[in-house]
Design a protein around this motif. Structure first.
Motif, short mmCIF file in Angstrom:
data_model
loop_
_atom_site.label_atom_id
_atom_site.label_comp_id
_atom_site.label_asym_id
_atom_site.label_seq_id
_atom_site.Cartn_x
_atom_site.Cartn_y
_atom_site.Cartn_z
N VAL A 210 -23.34 -57.70 30.32
CA VAL A 210 -24.75 -57.90 30.61
C VAL A 210 -25.28 -56.70 31.39
O VAL A 210 -26.31 -56.11 31.05
CB VAL A 210 -25.00 -59.20 31.40
CG1 VAL A 210 -26.43 -59.27 31.94
CG2 VAL A 210 -24.69 -60.41 30.55
N TYR A 211 -24.55 -56.32 32.42
CA TYR A 211 -24.95 -55.18 33.26
C TYR A 211 -25.04 -53.89 32.44
O TYR A 211 -26.04 -53.15 32.53
CB TYR A 211 -23.95 -55.03 34.41
CG TYR A 211 -24.18 -53.79 35.23
CD1 TYR A 211 -25.20 -53.74 36.18
CD2 TYR A 211 -23.40 -52.66 35.05
CE1 TYR A 211 -25.43 -52.60 36.93
CE2 TYR A 211 -23.62 -51.51 35.80
CZ TYR A 211 -24.63 -51.48 36.73
OH TYR A 211 -24.86 -50.35 37.46
N LYS A 212 -24.01 -53.62 31.64
CA LYS A 212 -23.98 -52.37 30.86
C LYS A 212 -25.10 -52.33 29.81
O LYS A 212 -25.71 -51.28 29.60
CB LYS A 212 -22.62 -52.20 30.17
CG LYS A 212 -21.48 -51.91 31.10
CD LYS A 212 -21.63 -50.54 31.68
CE LYS A 212 -20.41 -50.14 32.47
NZ LYS A 212 -20.52 -48.79 33.01
N CYS A 213 -25.36 -53.44 29.17
CA CYS A 213 -26.42 -53.48 28.16
C CYS A 213 -27.79 -53.30 28.80
O CYS A 213 -28.65 -52.59 28.26
CB CYS A 213 -26.36 -54.78 27.36
SG CYS A 213 -24.95 -54.86 26.24
N ALA B 216 -31.91 -46.85 30.14
CA ALA B 216 -31.62 -45.43 30.02
C ALA B 216 -32.19 -44.79 28.76
O ALA B 216 -32.36 -43.58 28.69
CB ALA B 216 -30.11 -45.19 30.06
N THR B 217 -32.50 -45.60 27.76
CA THR B 217 -32.98 -45.04 26.49
C THR B 217 -34.50 -45.02 26.43
O THR B 217 -35.17 -45.86 27.02
CB THR B 217 -32.40 -45.82 25.29
OG1 THR B 217 -32.76 -45.13 24.08
CG2 THR B 217 -32.92 -47.23 25.23
N THR B 218 -35.01 -44.06 25.70
CA THR B 218 -36.46 -43.98 25.49
C THR B 218 -36.84 -44.54 24.12
O THR B 218 -38.02 -44.78 23.86
CB THR B 218 -36.95 -42.52 25.59
OG1 THR B 218 -36.24 -41.73 24.65
CG2 THR B 218 -36.73 -41.98 26.99
N ASP B 219 -35.85 -44.76 23.28
CA ASP B 219 -36.08 -45.31 21.95
C ASP B 219 -36.35 -46.81 22.06
O ASP B 219 -35.50 -47.58 22.50
CB ASP B 219 -34.85 -45.05 21.07
CG ASP B 219 -35.04 -45.49 19.64
OD1 ASP B 219 -35.29 -46.70 19.43
OD2 ASP B 219 -34.94 -44.64 18.73
N GLN B 220 -37.55 -47.24 21.68
CA GLN B 220 -37.96 -48.63 21.83
C GLN B 220 -37.10 -49.59 21.00
O GLN B 220 -36.81 -50.71 21.43
CB GLN B 220 -39.44 -48.79 21.48
CG GLN B 220 -40.37 -48.12 22.47
CD GLN B 220 -40.18 -48.64 23.88
OE1 GLN B 220 -40.07 -49.86 24.12
NE2 GLN B 220 -40.10 -47.74 24.84
N GLN B 221 -36.69 -49.15 19.82
CA GLN B 221 -35.87 -50.01 18.97
C GLN B 221 -34.49 -50.23 19.61
O GLN B 221 -34.00 -51.35 19.67
CB GLN B 221 -35.71 -49.40 17.58
CG GLN B 221 -35.02 -50.32 16.60
CD GLN B 221 -35.00 -49.74 15.19
OE1 GLN B 221 -35.45 -48.63 14.95
NE2 GLN B 221 -34.48 -50.51 14.27
N LEU B 222 -33.90 -49.17 20.11
CA LEU B 222 -32.62 -49.28 20.80
C LEU B 222 -32.75 -50.13 22.07
O LEU B 222 -31.88 -50.95 22.37
CB LEU B 222 -32.07 -47.90 21.18
CG LEU B 222 -31.29 -47.16 20.13
CD1 LEU B 222 -30.89 -45.79 20.64
CD2 LEU B 222 -30.08 -47.95 19.69
#
Length: 61
Positions: free
Chosen positions: A23-26, A32-38
């Protein structure tokens, strides 16, 4: 339901810790990502691992 054995309790504890870490890592990856889909996928994964955690926790009640 019969009481859990020491081995079963240890396995359950280990799996609970793993689900909590996932849960924490996800969530961390989503932020951390800027990609909205990711970001959406990571949040979805985090939610599923939280559900898994809560389901496993019910075995201790």
């Amino acid at each position: 339901m019969e009481p859990l054995t020491v081995k079963e309790l240890a396995a359950l504890e280990s799996q609970l810790e793993l689900e909590q870490l996932l849960v924490y890592k996800c969530r961390e990856a989503a932020e951390a990502t800027t990609d909205q889909q990711l970001r959406g996928q990571f949040r979805s994964y985090a939610q599923q691992h939280k559900i898994n955690y809560m389901t496993l926790l019910q075995f201790l009640e």
